[in-house]
Design an enzyme around this catalytic site. Sequence first.
Site, PDB file in Angstrom:
ATOM      1  N   THR A 127       0.864  -1.179   0.000  1.00 18.88           N
ATOM      2  CA  THR A 127       0.000   0.000   0.000  1.00 18.88           C
ATOM      3  C   THR A 127       0.902   1.230   0.000  1.00 18.88           C
ATOM      4  O   THR A 127       1.622   1.475   0.978  1.00 18.88           O
ATOM      5  CB  THR A 127      -0.891   0.028   1.257  1.00 18.88           C
ATOM      6  OG1 THR A 127      -1.648  -1.180   1.311  1.00 18.88           O
ATOM      7  CG2 THR A 127      -1.831   1.218   1.221  1.00 18.88           C
ATOM      8  N   LYS A 157      -7.629   1.474  -2.715  1.00 18.90           N
ATOM      9  CA  LYS A 157      -7.162   0.939  -1.432  1.00 18.90           C
ATOM     10  C   LYS A 157      -7.217   2.018  -0.339  1.00 18.90           C
ATOM     11  O   LYS A 157      -7.621   1.765   0.788  1.00 18.90           O
ATOM     12  CB  LYS A 157      -5.741   0.408  -1.620  1.00 18.90           C
ATOM     13  CG  LYS A 157      -5.025   0.007  -0.354  1.00 18.90           C
ATOM     14  CD  LYS A 157      -5.633  -1.198   0.323  1.00 18.90           C
ATOM     15  CE  LYS A 157      -4.899  -1.515   1.618  1.00 18.90           C
ATOM     16  NZ  LYS A 157      -5.618  -2.477   2.447  1.00 18.90           N
TER      17      LYS A 157
HETATM   18  P1  NAD Z   1       5.567  -6.110   7.440  1.00 10.66           P
HETATM   19  O1  NAD Z   1       6.327  -4.964   8.001  1.00 10.66           O
HETATM   20  O2  NAD Z   1       5.101  -7.226   8.323  1.00 10.66           O
HETATM   21  O3  NAD Z   1       6.425  -6.813   6.240  1.00 10.66           O
HETATM   22  C1  NAD Z   1       7.225  -6.127   5.329  1.00 10.66           C
HETATM   23  C2  NAD Z   1       8.419  -7.015   4.960  1.00 10.66           C
HETATM   24  O4  NAD Z   1       9.200  -6.345   3.958  1.00 10.66           O
HETATM   25  C3  NAD Z   1       9.352  -7.310   6.135  1.00 10.66           C
HETATM   26  O5  NAD Z   1       9.556  -8.708   6.254  1.00 10.66           O
HETATM   27  C4  NAD Z   1      10.644  -6.583   5.765  1.00 10.66           C
HETATM   28  O6  NAD Z   1      11.809  -7.232   6.234  1.00 10.66           O
HETATM   29  C5  NAD Z   1      10.555  -6.594   4.246  1.00 10.66           C
HETATM   30  N1  NAD Z   1      11.383  -5.580   3.597  1.00 10.66           N
HETATM   31  C6  NAD Z   1      11.483  -4.262   3.866  1.00 10.66           C
HETATM   32  N2  NAD Z   1      12.338  -3.653   3.023  1.00 10.66           N
HETATM   33  C7  NAD Z   1      12.790  -4.626   2.183  1.00 10.66           C
HETATM   34  C8  NAD Z   1      13.713  -4.628   1.093  1.00 10.66           C
HETATM   35  N3  NAD Z   1      14.344  -3.510   0.687  1.00 10.66           N
HETATM   36  N4  NAD Z   1      13.939  -5.800   0.459  1.00 10.66           N
HETATM   37  C9  NAD Z   1      13.315  -6.948   0.856  1.00 10.66           C
HETATM   38  N5  NAD Z   1      12.445  -6.995   1.898  1.00 10.66           N
HETATM   39  C10 NAD Z   1      12.194  -5.849   2.543  1.00 10.66           C
HETATM   40  O7  NAD Z   1       4.329  -5.451   6.681  1.00 10.66           O
HETATM   41  P2  NAD Z   1       2.949  -6.179   6.234  1.00 10.66           P
HETATM   42  O8  NAD Z   1       1.966  -6.094   7.336  1.00 10.66           O
HETATM   43  O9  NAD Z   1       3.271  -7.489   5.594  1.00 10.66           O
HETATM   44  O10 NAD Z   1       2.441  -5.133   5.122  1.00 10.66           O
HETATM   45  C11 NAD Z   1       3.049  -5.037   3.830  1.00 10.66           C
HETATM   46  C12 NAD Z   1       2.236  -4.059   3.003  1.00 10.66           C
HETATM   47  O11 NAD Z   1       0.889  -4.540   2.892  1.00 10.66           O
HETATM   48  C13 NAD Z   1       2.149  -2.653   3.610  1.00 10.66           C
HETATM   49  O12 NAD Z   1       2.198  -1.706   2.581  1.00 10.66           O
HETATM   50  C14 NAD Z   1       0.793  -2.654   4.293  1.00 10.66           C
HETATM   51  O13 NAD Z   1       0.246  -1.341   4.396  1.00 10.66           O
HETATM   52  C15 NAD Z   1      -0.014  -3.551   3.360  1.00 10.66           C
HETATM   53  N6  NAD Z   1      -1.154  -4.265   3.963  1.00 10.66           N
HETATM   54  C16 NAD Z   1      -1.027  -4.870   5.185  1.00 10.66           C
HETATM   55  C17 NAD Z   1      -2.142  -5.550   5.708  1.00 10.66           C
HETATM   56  C18 NAD Z   1      -2.063  -6.244   7.052  1.00 10.66           C
HETATM   57  O14 NAD Z   1      -3.138  -6.646   7.572  1.00 10.66           O
HETATM   58  N7  NAD Z   1      -0.890  -6.432   7.638  1.00 10.66           N
HETATM   59  C19 NAD Z   1      -3.341  -5.609   4.988  1.00 10.66           C
HETATM   60  C20 NAD Z   1      -3.416  -5.018   3.738  1.00 10.66           C
HETATM   61  C21 NAD Z   1      -2.302  -4.340   3.232  1.00 10.66           C
END
Ligand code: NAD
Length: 297
Positions: free
Chosen positions: A96, A171
Amino acid sequence: MTRIAFIGLGNMGAPMATNLVQAGHEVTVFDLSAEAVATLTQAGAAAADSAAAAARGAEIVITMLPAGHHVRQVYEGDDGLLAHLDSSTLAVDCSTIAPEEARAVAEQARQHSVPFVDAPVSGGVGGAKAGTLTFICGGESEAVERARPVLDDMGKAVFHAGPGGAGQVGKMCNNMLLGVLMIGTSEALNMAEANGLDPAVLSEIMKESSGNNWALQVYNPYPGVMEKAPASNGYQPGFMAELMAKDLGLAMHMAVNSGTATPMGALARSLYTTHAAQGNGKRDFSSILQFLKGGEL
Ligand code: NAD
């Protein structure tokens, strides 16, 4: 079977990538966290030591990263993904991020002849695990149709919202509503308890009444009401409060730029931002109920 590179294996990315492995795809993963990568290799994915290495030979690259600057860092620049890809690989970003950042990455992708789709998701970690996410896509029809079979393996619905960035607009509107709904639901449950009505009983009543909503159905913010909800698990995320604050910040930016009145969204942003600033950013966003109580988590 499709050769897929999956970058970003956090709360959402890990179960999404696992579903792709289980659907029979050849999945190569990368994350900055070795622990996250290990979880996926145990599930049957191959590991790479960089995003570019994971993408080598892939038909589709999927990214699921926290925020816009992570996405731009992974795609752009001399060592970014786009420098290593061509039209034989479709890039799908499920993070997002701001619509204008999605459009900027799409433009960079166009310059490298790489088809690009912004495909943020709705459905939370529960939906990611169950393979019932909703994908809201922006991009060329041809690219969205190319992504659809793989997205179908992680979700229950794939919408083509419009051109590049339209997925993120959709979104943002949805998450602004979700942020407001979670606060409203928390207020009602708190008020019930303060007046001698069991929040679990009120939840059942409201699910059959005009206050019914997604938080009540699958994500009740009151501890103990819903066994699998983050509230019953110490508010472990789930969807972190700091990510909700980020999304509402993006929504408010959109509202200002388009001259749209969003007073409830603005208040919700202020409440989640304050809650996150008080040390709760890594907790699930439904812990906003405890913020309203003014209590310790
Ligand atoms: P999170 O922080 O749990 O996971 C993000 C992952 O990305 C981490 O494992 C981190 O190590 C990795 N990362 C960061 N920089 C990186 C890089 N340069 N190279 C490789 N890996 C890298 O976040 P999440 O909850 O999984 O959310 C991810 C996205 O999805 C966000 O944009 C969030 O807004 C969206 N989202 C989350 C949810 C939810 O319920 N958690 C629901 C819908 C959308």
